[in-house]
Design a protein around this motif. Structure first.
Motif, PDB file in Angstrom:
ATOM      1  N   TRP A  18      -4.508  -2.536   6.833  1.00 40.30           N
ATOM      2  CA  TRP A  18      -3.863  -1.856   7.964  1.00 40.30           C
ATOM      3  C   TRP A  18      -4.624  -0.616   8.425  1.00 40.30           C
ATOM      4  N   HIS A  19      -4.895   0.324   7.561  1.00 41.40           N
ATOM      5  CA  HIS A  19      -5.553   1.574   7.977  1.00 41.40           C
ATOM      6  C   HIS A  19      -6.792   1.876   7.143  1.00 41.40           C
ATOM      7  N   LYS A  20      -7.232   0.891   6.392  1.00 43.96           N
ATOM      8  CA  LYS A  20      -8.505   0.965   5.639  1.00 43.96           C
ATOM      9  C   LYS A  20      -8.526   1.995   4.513  1.00 43.96           C
ATOM     10  N   TYR A  21      -7.392   2.370   3.991  1.00 45.27           N
ATOM     11  CA  TYR A  21      -7.400   3.231   2.816  1.00 45.27           C
ATOM     12  C   TYR A  21      -8.064   2.490   1.659  1.00 45.27           C
TER      13      TYR A  21
ATOM     14  N   CYS B  37      -7.162  -1.456   2.153  1.00 44.79           N
ATOM     15  CA  CYS B  37      -5.931  -1.899   2.823  1.00 44.79           C
ATOM     16  C   CYS B  37      -6.272  -2.400   4.228  1.00 44.79           C
TER      17      CYS B  37
ATOM     18  N   HIS C 122       0.375   4.002   1.344  1.00 47.36           N
ATOM     19  CA  HIS C 122       0.360   4.761   2.593  1.00 47.36           C
ATOM     20  C   HIS C 122       1.534   4.379   3.489  1.00 47.36           C
ATOM     21  N   SER C 123       1.608   3.107   3.806  1.00 47.54           N
ATOM     22  CA  SER C 123       2.659   2.694   4.725  1.00 47.54           C
ATOM     23  C   SER C 123       3.073   1.245   4.510  1.00 47.54           C
ATOM     24  N   GLY C 124       2.829   0.764   3.315  1.00 50.10           N
ATOM     25  CA  GLY C 124       3.325  -0.568   2.980  1.00 50.10           C
ATOM     26  C   GLY C 124       2.440  -1.725   3.384  1.00 50.10           C
ATOM     27  N   GLY C 125       1.182  -1.462   3.681  1.00 48.22           N
ATOM     28  CA  GLY C 125       0.272  -2.540   4.080  1.00 48.22           C
ATOM     29  C   GLY C 125       0.134  -3.601   2.989  1.00 48.22           C
TER      30      GLY C 125
ATOM     31  N   CYS D  85       0.833  -1.204   0.000  1.00 48.12           N
ATOM     32  CA  CYS D  85       0.000   0.000   0.000  1.00 48.12           C
ATOM     33  C   CYS D  85       0.867   1.254   0.000  1.00 48.12           C
TER      34      CYS D  85
END
Ligand code: FES
Length: 154
Positions: free
Chosen positions: A80-83, A78, A57-60, A55
């Motif tokens: 991890w943080h639901k993007y 994603c 955002h932060s690699g999810g 991802c």
């Protein structure tokens, strides 16, 4: 005698074998490390999609994300943080509100192209020149193989 008749891969040199078409259809999601990038190829509702697996955002791990529709666009969410990332363009979607309004009504909005996508090349036209990302495409051959064609220069 054609390349196919000689049992050679007729794809251009920049293609990368992902797997047999029927295998990907069966398992739905495949990841492959290509030229330093983890690529996710997924099969959803009769269509292949591909994008970088990590991802933006932060690699999810997008290979574990749910697929849902937002604002009429299929997205991978994603884990991890639901993007929300559109499968077709790699566009980041979010819900925006207008604080000047008395009643806040969230509306889906775009952050623009955020995730590198790799698309099918059956139509032979690389997908997006607006994203300013290198044009990366995934090709589903007419027979049984799925290959990724990519400009992995960045
Ligand atoms: Fe994907 Fe944060 S890493 S939303």
């Amino acid at each position: 005698m054609s390349a196919e008749e000689k049992n050679e891969d007729p794809s251009p040199p920049s293609s990368y074998f992902i797997g047999k078409r029927e295998d990907i259809v069966k398992v739905k999601r495949v990841t492959k490390f290509i030229n330093g990038r983890d690529v996710l190829v997924l099969y959803h509702n009769g269509t292949f999609h591909a994008m970088d697996m990590r991802c933006y955002h932060s690699g999810g791990p997008l290979q574990n994300g749910d697929i849902e529709e937002f604002s009429g666009k299929l997205c991978i969410v994603c884990p991890w943080h639901k993007y929300k990332i559109t499968l077709l363009e790699g566009e980041g979607l979010y819900q925006a509100v207008d604080p000047s309004q008395k009643v806040l009504k969230p509306k889906w909005a775009s952050k623009g192209i955020k995730q590198r996508v790799h698309l099918q090349t059956q139509n032979t036209t690389p997908y997006d020149s607006k994203s300013r990302l290198p044009v990366d495409v995934v090709s589903v051959s007419h027979s049984k193989h799925v290959s990724a064609f990519s400009n992995f220069s960045t």
